[in-house]
Design a protein around this motif. Sequence first.
Motif, mmCIF file in Angstrom:
data_model
loop_
_atom_site.group_PDB
_atom_site.id
_atom_site.type_symbol
_atom_site.label_atom_id
_atom_site.label_comp_id
_atom_site.label_asym_id
_atom_site.label_seq_id
_atom_site.Cartn_x
_atom_site.Cartn_y
_atom_site.Cartn_z
ATOM 1 N N LEU A 164 0.971 -1.092 0.382
ATOM 2 C CA LEU A 164 -0.036 0.338 -0.129
ATOM 3 C C LEU A 164 1.326 1.356 -0.305
ATOM 4 C CD1 LEU A 164 -2.366 -1.282 2.662
ATOM 5 C CD2 LEU A 164 -2.475 -1.024 0.045
ATOM 6 N N THR A 165 1.962 1.331 0.471
ATOM 7 C CA THR A 165 2.937 1.854 1.225
ATOM 8 C C THR A 165 3.627 2.248 -0.525
ATOM 9 O OG1 THR A 165 2.841 1.783 3.532
ATOM 10 C CG2 THR A 165 5.393 3.433 2.246
ATOM 11 N N CYS A 166 3.821 1.363 -0.957
ATOM 12 C CA CYS A 166 4.485 1.670 -2.403
ATOM 13 C C CYS A 166 3.591 2.002 -3.468
ATOM 14 C CB CYS A 166 4.600 0.350 -2.654
ATOM 15 S SG CYS A 166 6.697 -0.367 -2.419
ATOM 16 N N ARG A 167 2.518 1.870 -3.177
ATOM 17 C CA ARG A 167 1.296 2.054 -4.254
ATOM 18 C C ARG A 167 1.215 4.112 -4.506
ATOM 19 N NH1 ARG A 167 -4.834 -0.761 -4.299
ATOM 20 N NH2 ARG A 167 -4.342 0.790 -2.924
ATOM 21 N N GLY A 168 1.594 3.762 -2.911
ATOM 22 C CA GLY A 168 1.787 5.913 -2.603
ATOM 23 C C GLY A 168 2.120 6.350 -3.903
ATOM 24 N N LEU A 169 3.609 5.513 -3.226
ATOM 25 C CA LEU A 169 4.748 6.648 -3.392
ATOM 26 C C LEU A 169 4.389 6.613 -4.744
ATOM 27 C CD1 LEU A 169 7.620 4.877 -1.159
ATOM 28 C CD2 LEU A 169 6.725 6.846 -1.025
ATOM 29 N N LEU A 170 3.876 5.273 -5.281
ATOM 30 C CA LEU A 170 4.381 5.100 -7.256
ATOM 31 C C LEU A 170 3.523 6.948 -7.733
ATOM 32 C CD1 LEU A 170 4.233 2.050 -7.488
ATOM 33 C CD2 LEU A 170 5.897 3.350 -8.644
ATOM 34 N N ALA A 171 2.250 6.216 -6.547
ATOM 35 C CA ALA A 171 1.260 7.456 -7.688
ATOM 36 C C ALA A 171 1.639 9.023 -6.985
ATOM 37 C CB ALA A 171 0.141 7.475 -6.444
ATOM 38 N N CYS A 172 2.472 9.657 -6.080
ATOM 39 C CA CYS A 172 3.409 9.913 -6.003
ATOM 40 C C CYS A 172 3.945 10.694 -7.237
ATOM 41 C CB CYS A 172 3.797 11.114 -4.440
ATOM 42 S SG CYS A 172 2.673 10.715 -3.361
ATOM 43 N N LEU A 173 4.938 9.294 -7.475
ATOM 44 C CA LEU A 173 5.875 9.721 -8.166
ATOM 45 C C LEU A 173 4.828 10.337 -9.889
ATOM 46 C CD1 LEU A 173 9.073 9.626 -9.315
ATOM 47 C CD2 LEU A 173 8.754 7.264 -9.687
ATOM 48 N N HIS A 174 4.520 9.421 -10.080
ATOM 49 C CA HIS A 174 2.981 9.524 -11.765
ATOM 50 C C HIS A 174 2.669 11.305 -11.376
ATOM 51 C CE1 HIS A 174 -0.326 9.736 -13.423
ATOM 52 N NE2 HIS A 174 0.389 9.085 -14.803
ATOM 53 N N GLN A 175 2.272 11.579 -10.141
ATOM 54 C CA GLN A 175 1.798 13.189 -10.065
ATOM 55 C C GLN A 175 3.003 14.136 -10.271
ATOM 56 O OE1 GLN A 175 -1.654 14.008 -7.491
ATOM 57 N NE2 GLN A 175 -0.183 16.313 -6.722
ATOM 58 N N ALA A 176 3.772 13.798 -9.848
ATOM 59 C CA ALA A 176 5.183 14.806 -9.676
ATOM 60 C C ALA A 176 6.187 15.113 -11.266
ATOM 61 C CB ALA A 176 6.432 14.352 -8.685
ATOM 62 N N LEU A 177 5.572 13.990 -11.984
ATOM 63 C CA LEU A 177 6.221 13.520 -13.044
ATOM 64 C C LEU A 177 5.314 14.128 -14.124
ATOM 65 C CD1 LEU A 177 8.142 9.924 -13.774
ATOM 66 C CD2 LEU A 177 9.333 12.258 -13.884
ATOM 67 N N ARG A 178 3.841 14.074 -13.954
ATOM 68 C CA ARG A 178 2.465 14.577 -14.748
ATOM 69 C C ARG A 178 3.188 15.927 -15.007
ATOM 70 N NH1 ARG A 178 -3.254 13.424 -13.847
ATOM 71 N NH2 ARG A 178 -2.698 15.360 -11.966
ATOM 72 N N ARG A 179 3.236 16.703 -13.368
ATOM 73 C CA ARG A 179 2.841 18.015 -13.209
ATOM 74 C C ARG A 179 4.383 18.861 -14.229
ATOM 75 N NH1 ARG A 179 0.669 19.166 -7.065
ATOM 76 N NH2 ARG A 179 -0.938 18.013 -7.855
ATOM 77 N N GLY A 180 5.681 17.812 -13.941
ATOM 78 C CA GLY A 180 6.390 18.371 -14.479
ATOM 79 C C GLY A 180 6.108 18.266 -15.753
ATOM 80 N N ILE A 181 5.847 17.424 -16.845
ATOM 81 C CA ILE A 181 6.062 17.343 -18.385
ATOM 82 C C ILE A 181 4.712 18.599 -18.392
ATOM 83 C CG2 ILE A 181 4.849 16.257 -20.346
ATOM 84 C CD1 ILE A 181 5.596 13.146 -18.467
ATOM 85 N N GLN A 182 4.125 18.741 -17.330
ATOM 86 C CA GLN A 182 2.938 19.900 -17.890
ATOM 87 C C GLN A 182 3.383 21.506 -18.328
ATOM 88 O OE1 GLN A 182 -0.220 19.195 -15.580
ATOM 89 N NE2 GLN A 182 -1.216 17.721 -16.747
ATOM 90 N N LYS A 183 4.413 21.829 -17.048
ATOM 91 C CA LYS A 183 5.262 22.800 -16.956
ATOM 92 C C LYS A 183 5.786 22.948 -18.313
ATOM 93 C CE LYS A 183 8.142 24.965 -13.595
ATOM 94 N NZ LYS A 183 8.122 24.858 -11.545
ATOM 95 N N ALA A 184 6.835 22.164 -18.337
ATOM 96 C CA ALA A 184 7.950 21.765 -19.482
ATOM 97 C C ALA A 184 6.853 22.528 -20.864
ATOM 98 C CB ALA A 184 9.099 21.102 -19.622
ATOM 99 N N PHE A 185 5.854 21.443 -20.972
ATOM 100 C CA PHE A 185 5.221 21.909 -22.073
ATOM 101 C C PHE A 185 4.413 23.182 -22.168
ATOM 102 C CE2 PHE A 185 1.296 22.310 -24.315
ATOM 103 C CZ PHE A 185 1.322 21.893 -25.585
ATOM 104 N N HIS A 186 4.296 23.746 -20.893
ATOM 105 C CA HIS A 186 3.007 25.247 -21.042
ATOM 106 C C HIS A 186 5.315 26.795 -21.815
ATOM 107 C CE1 HIS A 186 -0.669 24.555 -20.706
ATOM 108 N NE2 HIS A 186 -0.093 23.461 -19.223
#
Length: 314
Positions: A285-307
Motif C-alpha cells: 500500500l505504501t509503494c502504491r502511494g509512493l508510485l502515485a506521488c511519483l506519477h503526479q510529480a512527473l505529470r506536473r513536471g511535463i505539463q510545466k515544461a510543455f507550457h
Amino acid sequence: MPQCHPLVSVVMATRNYGQYLAEAVESVRAQTYPHWELWIIDDGSTDETFAVAERWREDARIHYVYAERLGQARAKNLGIRLSRGQWVAFLDADDRWEADKLRRQLALAAEYPQAGVIYSRRRLMDAQGREIASPSAERELPSGWILEELVVQNWVCFSSAMVRREVLSHVGMFDERLELAIDYDLWLRVGMHYAFYAVPEALVWYRTGHANLSRRVVERGETALAILSRAVEQYGLGEKVSARSLQEAAASTCRTLGYVLRQSSAREAARWYWRAWQQGGHWWLTCRGLLACLHQALRRGIQKAFHSLTSMRQ
C-alpha cells in the motif's frame, strides 16, 4: 430511573454549528426511547446557536449551557459532569440520529452487560444533508475486546458512541491537553479495560465536507501518532497489543496523510509515505502511494515544461 429503563445523557458540545443544530436536536427528540436528557454545551458560538437553542427552552429534558471557549475536550467534559444518566451518548451538532438509535443500542447493551461502549455504523451526508457513498459501508464492525483493531483504526463513529458512566469514572474523561483526536485517545484507554459492541446497521448520519469542518489534517495525524506513542509509554498499551499492530497503526496514519496531501503536494505526500515505509506494515500500500506521488510529480513536471516551451515559441 430503574435499571431496566436507564437514563441516557446526550452530550452535545458545539461552536458555530447553529445552521445544523435544530436537525441534530430534533433527532434526539424523535427517539423512540423516551428516557433521555440532552446537554448542549455552547463553546462560545458567535452565530445563531443561542437563538436556535431557545426553541426548546420549555422542554425540561434539554439543557443549554454557554461556556466561553473551553475547547472541545473541556466542553464535552463539562457536559459529562453536569449530566446524570447511567449511559453517556455523544452527538456532534452537525450530525443526526435515526429515531431508534438509543432503543437499538440499549437492547444490545442488555445482551452484553460487560460492554463499556456501544456504537454503530454510520451513513455519510454532505453539507445539504444528501447521502454520500461510503467506501467502508459494507465492512463488518468489530465487537468484543477490540483493542487490537482500535489501535490500527478508529472504528467508532463519535456520534454513534454510548458509554457507561462507570467506564468514564474508571479511565477518565477526555484529555483536556489535547485539541484533536480526543476520541481516539479515549477509546484506547477504554479498550484496555472494556469491551465494545456494535449495532451493525447505520444509526447515525455523519456530515462531512462542510466549511466548518476542521481541515487541520497534518496536525490531526501528528496528534494521533503522539497519542499512540504515549499510550505505549504511559498506559502500557504495548503489553496488550502486538508490536505488528502498533507498527501498522503508525504506518496507516502516515499513509492516510500521504493520500490526503497527494493532490496538493506530491512532495509532502511522499514524505508521509516514506514515514509509513519506515514503520513497516502493508508495504504494498505504501509503494502504491509512493508510485502515485511519483506519477503526479512527473505529470506536473511535463505539463510545466510543455507550457514553458509553448511560451517560448510564442
